[in-house]
Scaffold this motif. Structure first.
Motif, short mmCIF file in Angstrom:
data_model
loop_
_atom_site.label_atom_id
_atom_site.label_comp_id
_atom_site.label_asym_id
_atom_site.label_seq_id
_atom_site.Cartn_x
_atom_site.Cartn_y
_atom_site.Cartn_z
N SER A 51 11.64 59.77 44.04
CA SER A 51 12.50 58.89 44.83
C SER A 51 12.42 57.47 44.29
O SER A 51 11.73 57.20 43.29
N ASP A 52 13.09 56.55 44.96
CA ASP A 52 13.02 55.14 44.58
C ASP A 52 11.61 54.60 44.74
O ASP A 52 11.24 53.61 44.11
N LEU A 53 10.81 55.23 45.60
CA LEU A 53 9.42 54.79 45.76
C LEU A 53 8.63 55.10 44.49
O LEU A 53 7.79 54.30 44.06
N THR A 54 8.90 56.24 43.88
CA THR A 54 8.26 56.59 42.61
C THR A 54 8.69 55.60 41.53
O THR A 54 7.88 55.16 40.70
N ARG A 55 9.96 55.26 41.55
CA ARG A 55 10.51 54.33 40.57
C ARG A 55 9.84 52.95 40.68
O ARG A 55 9.50 52.33 39.67
N ALA A 56 9.63 52.50 41.90
CA ALA A 56 8.96 51.22 42.12
C ALA A 56 7.53 51.25 41.59
O ALA A 56 7.03 50.27 41.02
N SER A 57 6.87 52.40 41.74
CA SER A 57 5.51 52.56 41.23
C SER A 57 5.50 52.48 39.70
O SER A 57 4.60 51.87 39.10
N ARG A 58 6.50 53.09 39.05
CA ARG A 58 6.58 53.01 37.58
C ARG A 58 6.80 51.57 37.13
O ARG A 58 6.22 51.12 36.13
N GLN A 59 7.66 50.86 37.83
CA GLN A 59 7.91 49.46 37.47
C GLN A 59 6.64 48.63 37.59
O GLN A 59 6.40 47.73 36.79
N GLN A 60 5.82 48.92 38.61
CA GLN A 60 4.55 48.22 38.76
C GLN A 60 3.64 48.50 37.56
O GLN A 60 2.98 47.59 37.05
N LYS A 61 3.62 49.76 37.10
CA LYS A 61 2.80 50.10 35.95
C LYS A 61 3.25 49.36 34.69
O LYS A 61 2.43 48.94 33.87
N ILE A 62 4.57 49.20 34.53
CA ILE A 62 5.08 48.48 33.37
C ILE A 62 4.66 47.01 33.44
O ILE A 62 4.25 46.41 32.44
N THR A 63 4.76 46.41 34.62
CA THR A 63 4.34 45.02 34.80
C THR A 63 2.86 44.86 34.47
O THR A 63 2.46 43.90 33.79
N GLN A 64 2.04 45.78 34.94
CA GLN A 64 0.61 45.72 34.65
C GLN A 64 0.34 45.91 33.17
O GLN A 64 -0.55 45.25 32.60
N ALA A 65 1.11 46.78 32.53
CA ALA A 65 0.94 47.01 31.09
C ALA A 65 1.30 45.76 30.30
O ALA A 65 0.64 45.42 29.31
N MET A 66 2.35 45.04 30.74
CA MET A 66 2.74 43.80 30.08
C MET A 66 1.64 42.75 30.22
O MET A 66 1.29 42.05 29.26
N ARG A 67 1.09 42.64 31.42
CA ARG A 67 0.02 41.66 31.65
C ARG A 67 -1.20 41.99 30.80
O ARG A 67 -1.80 41.10 30.18
N SER A 68 -1.55 43.27 30.72
CA SER A 68 -2.70 43.68 29.92
C SER A 68 -2.49 43.37 28.45
O SER A 68 -3.41 42.93 27.75
N ARG A 69 -1.27 43.56 27.97
CA ARG A 69 -0.98 43.28 26.57
C ARG A 69 -1.09 41.79 26.27
O ARG A 69 -1.68 41.38 25.26
N VAL A 70 -0.54 40.95 27.16
CA VAL A 70 -0.59 39.51 26.94
C VAL A 70 -2.03 39.01 26.89
O VAL A 70 -2.37 38.11 26.10
N LEU A 71 -2.91 39.59 27.71
CA LEU A 71 -4.30 39.15 27.78
C LEU A 71 -5.21 39.84 26.76
O LEU A 71 -6.40 39.55 26.70
N SER A 72 -4.64 40.73 25.95
CA SER A 72 -5.43 41.45 24.95
C SER A 72 -5.51 40.66 23.65
O SER A 72 -4.77 39.70 23.44
N PRO A 73 -6.43 41.04 22.73
CA PRO A 73 -6.49 40.38 21.42
C PRO A 73 -5.15 40.44 20.68
O PRO A 73 -4.74 39.48 20.03
N THR A 74 -4.47 41.59 20.78
CA THR A 74 -3.15 41.72 20.14
C THR A 74 -2.17 40.71 20.73
O THR A 74 -1.40 40.07 20.01
N GLY A 75 -2.20 40.58 22.05
CA GLY A 75 -1.32 39.63 22.72
C GLY A 75 -1.62 38.20 22.32
O GLY A 75 -0.70 37.38 22.17
#
Length: 294
Positions: free
Chosen positions: A196-220
Motif C-alpha cells: 500500500s501507500d504505507l509501504t511506499r512511505a517506508s521505502r521513501q524513508q529508507k532512501i532518505t536514510q541511505a542518502m544521509r548515510s552516504r553523505v556522512l560516509s568517507p565516500t560522501g
C-alpha cells in the motif's frame, strides 16, 4: 569543506526562486535553521516524462502530488510525517477531495494552505523535488546503498511505454539515480501486489536514510563538492541558499527520526465514485502532537 559550502550557496542562488507565487502568501514564520524549529513541506509530483507513451499520461499542465512529507528540524527538534496521497480533506475553495489534488489545483501554495487547514500545522517553507534532477544528485553521491525486499515496478508504463522498469532483488543493493527515483515512486510492486501507500512511505524513508548515510560516509566526504553543487538543482524551494544550508545542517544534526505515517481510520466514497482514506480528529491530534514534539 569550505569549497563545498560555497558551491552549495552559489548553486542554491542560481537554482532558487522556483516555487509558485501563490506560496508566498501562505509560507513564513518558524525559526531560523538550524537554531530554531522549522516546518518544511516536501512534495513530489506525478508528472510523466516528456517522451512517455503511456496512454493518458500527462506530461504538461497541472499534476497531482505523488508524495507529501512534513519535516520539522532545528532547535533540537527532529520529526517527519508522511501524509498518504489518497487522504480525503476539505481543500480551501475546492471542496472535499483527495489531498493530492490540492497541488494540481493551486501548486505548492494551495497544498500548504490545505495542510494548515487540515492539521493545524504551520508550514514555514516548501521543497519540491525535481524528478528531472534528483537522479543526478544520487549519482553525484556515487549511488546509495538500499536494503529492502524484492521490487519489480513499471514507472509511467515501464520501458515499453517510454517510462522506467525497476527490478531489485531482496537484500542490499547499491542503486543509481534512476533506480532511486523509480523506487521512491513505486506504488505497484509486482513482487508483492498487496503493498500500500504505507509501504511506499517506508521505502521513501529508507532512501532518505541511505542518502544521509552516504553523505556522512568517507565516500560522501570525498564527493562532497559534487553533492553540494547538485543538491540545490534537485530541489525547488522558497528558501535562500543560507537558509537551505541551515536546514540541511539541522537535518544532519537531528539524526534519522522515523517517518511517522498519518494512518487512516476509515474510508470514504467521493462524489465522483472514487475511494479515499479518512483520518478522524483524534488520530490527527495524536499525529500532530508527536510531530510538533519532535
Amino acid at each position: 569543506m569550505a569549497l563545498s559550502v560555497v558551491l552549495f550557496v552559489v548553486s542554491a542562488t542560481i537554482h532558487g526562486g522556483g516555487v509558485d507565487d501563490g506560496a508566498d502568501a501562505v509560507l513564513g514564520g518558524g525559526g531560523v535553521p538550524p537554531f530554531g524549529a522549522t516546518n518544511v513541506l516536501v512534495l513530489g509530483s506525478d508528472k510523466r516524462s516528456a517522451d512517455t507513451k503511456e496512454p493518458g499520461g500527462s506530461t504538461s499542465g497541472p499534476s497531482r502530488a505523488d508524495s507529501i512529507v512534513l519535516m520539522r528540524f532545528g532547535g533540537g527538534k527532529a520529526a517527519r510525517l508522511s501524509i498518504p496521497r489518497d487522504t480525503v480533506v476539505d481543500i480551501p475553495g475546492a471542496g472535499r477531495q483527495k489531498i493530492n489534488a490540492a497541488y494540481a489545483i493551486g501548486g505548492a501554495g494551495k497544498m500548504a494552505e490545505t495542510i494548515e487547514s487540515f492539521l493545524g500545522i504551520e508550514v514555514n517553507h516548501v521543497i519540491e523535488v525535481s524528478f528531472e534532477n534528483f537522479p543526478e544528485l544520487i549519482d553525484a553521491m556515487g549511488g546509495v546503498v538500499y536494503r529492502g525486499g524484492c521490487v519489480v515496478s513499471r514507472i509511467n508504463g515501464g520501458f515499453r511505454n517510454g517510462g522506467y522498469t525497476l527490478r531489485l532483488r531482496a537484500g542490499k543493493t547499491t542503486i543509481d539515480g534512476k533506480q532511486a527515483l523509480a523506487l521512491a515512486r513505486t506504488r505497484k510492486n509486482d513482487c508483492n501486489p498487496k503493498e500500500s501507500d504505507l509501504t511506499r512511505a517506508s521505502r521513501q524513508q529508507k532512501i532518505t536514510q541511505a542518502m544521509r548515510s552516504r553523505v556522512l560516509s568517507p565516500t560522501g566526504f570525498v564527493r562532497l563538492p559534487w553533492i553540494a553543487w547538485k543538491a540545490p538543482s534537485a530541489l525547488v524551494t522558497d528558501m535562500s541558499g543560507p537558509t537551505l544550508m541551515g536546514f540541511a545542517a539541522a537535518t544532519v544534526a537531528g539524526g534519522s527520526p522515523p517517518t511517522r505515517i498519518l494512518k487512516p481510520t476509515g474510508a470514504e466514497t467521493l462524489p465522483d465514485g472514487g475511494a479515499g482514506l479518512v483520518v478522524n480528529d483524534e488520530a490527527k491530534r495524536r499525529a500532530v502532537e508527536r510531530f510538533l514534539g519532535g
